[in-house]
Write a protein that holds these residues in place. Structure first.
Motif, mmCIF file in Angstrom:
data_model
loop_
_atom_site.group_PDB
_atom_site.id
_atom_site.type_symbol
_atom_site.label_atom_id
_atom_site.label_comp_id
_atom_site.label_asym_id
_atom_site.label_seq_id
_atom_site.Cartn_x
_atom_site.Cartn_y
_atom_site.Cartn_z
ATOM 1 N N ILE A 62 43.165 40.369 46.152
ATOM 2 C CA ILE A 62 42.647 40.919 44.900
ATOM 3 C C ILE A 62 42.350 42.399 45.132
ATOM 4 C CG2 ILE A 62 40.927 40.640 43.071
ATOM 5 C CD1 ILE A 62 42.649 38.073 43.834
ATOM 6 N N PHE A 63 43.011 43.269 44.358
ATOM 7 C CA PHE A 63 42.843 44.708 44.511
ATOM 8 C C PHE A 63 43.218 45.388 43.202
ATOM 9 C CE2 PHE A 63 47.209 43.898 45.139
ATOM 10 C CZ PHE A 63 47.948 45.063 45.120
ATOM 11 N N TYR A 64 43.319 46.718 43.194
ATOM 12 C CA TYR A 64 43.513 47.464 41.947
ATOM 13 C C TYR A 64 44.813 47.139 41.218
ATOM 14 C CZ TYR A 64 45.972 50.550 45.247
ATOM 15 O OH TYR A 64 46.792 51.036 46.221
ATOM 16 N N ASN A 65 45.812 46.551 41.902
ATOM 17 C CA ASN A 65 47.056 46.142 41.220
ATOM 18 C C ASN A 65 47.128 44.647 40.953
ATOM 19 O OD1 ASN A 65 48.253 48.605 40.772
ATOM 20 N ND2 ASN A 65 49.340 48.627 42.718
ATOM 21 N N ASN A 66 46.128 43.894 41.352
ATOM 22 C CA ASN A 66 46.025 42.455 41.082
ATOM 23 C C ASN A 66 44.539 42.165 40.918
ATOM 24 O OD1 ASN A 66 46.562 39.669 40.848
ATOM 25 N ND2 ASN A 66 46.241 39.382 43.046
ATOM 26 N N LEU A 67 44.038 42.318 39.690
ATOM 27 C CA LEU A 67 42.600 42.299 39.442
ATOM 28 C C LEU A 67 41.964 40.913 39.368
ATOM 29 C CD1 LEU A 67 42.376 45.191 36.811
ATOM 30 C CD2 LEU A 67 41.779 45.281 39.242
ATOM 31 N N LYS A 68 42.768 39.849 39.337
ATOM 32 C CA LYS A 68 42.183 38.512 39.166
ATOM 33 C C LYS A 68 42.716 37.530 40.196
ATOM 34 C CE LYS A 68 41.293 38.924 34.260
ATOM 35 N NZ LYS A 68 41.309 38.255 32.971
ATOM 36 N N GLY A 69 41.779 36.761 40.765
ATOM 37 C CA GLY A 69 42.139 35.676 41.673
ATOM 38 C C GLY A 69 42.452 34.413 40.898
ATOM 39 N N ARG A 70 42.953 33.430 41.603
ATOM 40 C CA ARG A 70 43.284 32.149 40.972
ATOM 41 C C ARG A 70 42.105 31.613 40.155
ATOM 42 N NH1 ARG A 70 45.390 28.253 45.487
ATOM 43 N NH2 ARG A 70 45.063 29.809 47.081
ATOM 44 N N ASN A 71 42.404 31.034 39.011
ATOM 45 C CA ASN A 71 41.394 30.452 38.100
ATOM 46 C C ASN A 71 40.349 31.471 37.670
ATOM 47 O OD1 ASN A 71 42.683 28.044 38.802
ATOM 48 N ND2 ASN A 71 41.090 27.437 40.233
ATOM 49 N N ASP A 72 40.632 32.757 37.837
ATOM 50 C CA ASP A 72 39.638 33.804 37.569
ATOM 51 C C ASP A 72 38.374 33.623 38.410
ATOM 52 O OD1 ASP A 72 41.351 34.985 35.778
ATOM 53 O OD2 ASP A 72 40.374 34.149 34.006
ATOM 54 N N CYS A 73 38.537 33.065 39.620
ATOM 55 C CA CYS A 73 37.379 32.841 40.499
ATOM 56 C C CYS A 73 36.805 34.160 41.002
ATOM 57 C CB CYS A 73 37.741 31.930 41.660
ATOM 58 S SG CYS A 73 38.940 32.617 42.828
ATOM 59 N N LEU A 74 37.660 35.185 41.077
ATOM 60 C CA LEU A 74 37.223 36.497 41.523
ATOM 61 C C LEU A 74 37.925 37.536 40.661
ATOM 62 C CD1 LEU A 74 35.460 37.727 43.857
ATOM 63 C CD2 LEU A 74 37.606 38.189 45.011
ATOM 64 N N ILE A 75 37.147 38.435 40.066
ATOM 65 C CA ILE A 75 37.705 39.456 39.180
ATOM 66 C C ILE A 75 37.253 40.831 39.667
ATOM 67 C CG2 ILE A 75 37.734 40.355 36.819
ATOM 68 C CD1 ILE A 75 37.238 37.438 35.885
ATOM 69 N N HIS A 76 38.212 41.689 39.904
ATOM 70 C CA HIS A 76 37.949 43.094 40.273
ATOM 71 C C HIS A 76 37.796 43.852 38.955
ATOM 72 C CE1 HIS A 76 38.426 47.060 41.955
ATOM 73 N NE2 HIS A 76 38.731 46.609 43.160
ATOM 74 N N THR A 77 36.705 44.603 38.801
ATOM 75 C CA THR A 77 36.447 45.258 37.515
ATOM 76 C C THR A 77 37.193 46.575 37.339
ATOM 77 O OG1 THR A 77 34.454 46.351 38.341
ATOM 78 C CG2 THR A 77 34.177 44.172 37.297
ATOM 79 N N GLY A 78 37.955 47.002 38.362
ATOM 80 C CA GLY A 78 38.773 48.197 38.210
ATOM 81 C C GLY A 78 38.523 49.236 39.276
ATOM 82 N N GLN A 91 33.146 46.985 41.685
ATOM 83 C CA GLN A 91 32.524 45.670 41.624
ATOM 84 C C GLN A 91 33.571 44.564 41.568
ATOM 85 O OE1 GLN A 91 30.005 45.832 38.108
ATOM 86 N NE2 GLN A 91 28.234 46.428 39.341
ATOM 87 N N LEU A 92 33.184 43.424 42.134
ATOM 88 C CA LEU A 92 33.946 42.189 42.034
ATOM 89 C C LEU A 92 33.000 41.150 41.446
ATOM 90 C CD1 LEU A 92 35.244 42.391 45.680
ATOM 91 C CD2 LEU A 92 36.709 42.643 43.697
ATOM 92 N N ILE A 93 33.504 40.325 40.553
ATOM 93 C CA ILE A 93 32.689 39.259 39.964
ATOM 94 C C ILE A 93 33.243 37.942 40.481
ATOM 95 C CG2 ILE A 93 31.922 38.154 37.841
ATOM 96 C CD1 ILE A 93 32.405 40.945 36.492
ATOM 97 N N MET A 94 32.384 37.149 41.109
ATOM 98 C CA MET A 94 32.803 35.884 41.710
ATOM 99 C C MET A 94 32.109 34.721 41.022
ATOM 100 S SD MET A 94 32.609 34.807 45.693
ATOM 101 C CE MET A 94 33.127 33.180 46.206
ATOM 102 N N ASP A 95 32.914 33.722 40.653
ATOM 103 C CA ASP A 95 32.394 32.495 40.060
ATOM 104 C C ASP A 95 32.637 31.371 41.057
ATOM 105 O OD1 ASP A 95 31.871 30.163 38.602
ATOM 106 O OD2 ASP A 95 32.559 31.079 36.717
ATOM 107 N N PHE A 96 31.574 30.926 41.735
ATOM 108 C CA PHE A 96 31.701 29.895 42.768
ATOM 109 C C PHE A 96 32.343 28.619 42.228
ATOM 110 C CE2 PHE A 96 27.787 32.220 44.234
ATOM 111 C CZ PHE A 96 28.373 32.813 45.330
ATOM 112 N N SER A 97 32.047 28.274 40.978
ATOM 113 C CA SER A 97 32.548 27.018 40.401
ATOM 114 C C SER A 97 34.054 27.033 40.162
ATOM 115 C CB SER A 97 31.815 26.706 39.093
ATOM 116 O OG SER A 97 32.175 27.647 38.086
ATOM 117 N N LYS A 98 34.679 28.214 40.182
ATOM 118 C CA LYS A 98 36.115 28.321 39.913
ATOM 119 C C LYS A 98 36.964 28.532 41.172
ATOM 120 C CE LYS A 98 35.669 30.151 35.220
ATOM 121 N NZ LYS A 98 36.039 31.254 34.327
ATOM 122 N N VAL A 99 36.321 28.633 42.337
ATOM 123 C CA VAL A 99 37.073 28.873 43.570
ATOM 124 C C VAL A 99 37.833 27.604 43.948
ATOM 125 C CG1 VAL A 99 36.931 29.513 46.008
ATOM 126 C CG2 VAL A 99 35.371 30.563 44.351
#
Length: 193
Positions: A62-78, A91-99
């Protein structure tokens, strides 16, 4: 009240914060006045890793050219290309329930864009930190200030967030790499073209 960590310290995230399912991972830094004449562009990124410590798929980076992890478990805000101002630079936003279940660890890293071409390294960066904030309450849970003096490194594994006995924990790593993003990708089992 946030807990301040030192390098190598591990701390529980979800067991001591029941009900916390979503966190903001904020990273920040300052660049020293002398930069060799080129602007600095530091980049936060994350690697979603399997039990073997390697990324299972290319899109687990997950980085500036791939802002979202699988299931949106981790999102890079830019990407913040300057690092100017106070507070979090990226910032990165992590949702434990979606990992996904096969992801056991998330390595959070910072690299210097085109460090070699710009003759830059983390010896020219100061006040680097990572903090974890409960996304629902906006309360800072922990903070790790990287006090180490890096000299030739162009990439840093700042921390790891990992599963342990059904809970999520935080490890303050602070480990430097030479070779920038390419070296980090290789370390985590990905090939960069």
């Amino acid at each position: 009240m946030a807990i301040n960590l030192v390098k190598g310290q591990k701390i529980d995230l979800t067991k001591t914060n029941p009900g916390m399912t979503k966190v903001i991972i904020g990273l920040g830094w300052d660049t020293n006045k002398y930069s060799g004449g080129s602007a600095f562009d530091l980049d936060a990124s994350a690697f979603l890793l399997g039990e073997n410590g390697k990324a299972l798929r290319d899109d687990d980076f997950i980085f500036y050219n791939n802002l979202k992890g699988r299931n949106d478990c981790l999102i890079h805000t830019g990407d913040n290309r300057t690092g100017e101002g106070e507070g979090d630079d990226e910032q990165l936003i992590m949702d434990f329930s979606k990992v996904p279940a096969e992801i056991h660890k998330i390595a959070i890293t910072v690299t210097i864009h085109d460090a070699e071409g710009r003759h830059q390294n983390f010896g020219q960066v100061s006040n680097a930190f990572v903090r974890v904030v409960n996304a629902e309450t906006n309360e800072e849970v922990l903070r790790y200030d990287l006090a180490e003096e890096f000299s030739v490194e162009t990439a840093i594994v700042v921390c790891e967030i990992y599963r342990y006995s059904g809970e999520w924990k935080f490890n303050a790593v602070g480990s430097g790499f030479q070779g920038g993003l390419r070296a980090l990708c290789g370390n985590f089992g990905l090939q960069v073209g």
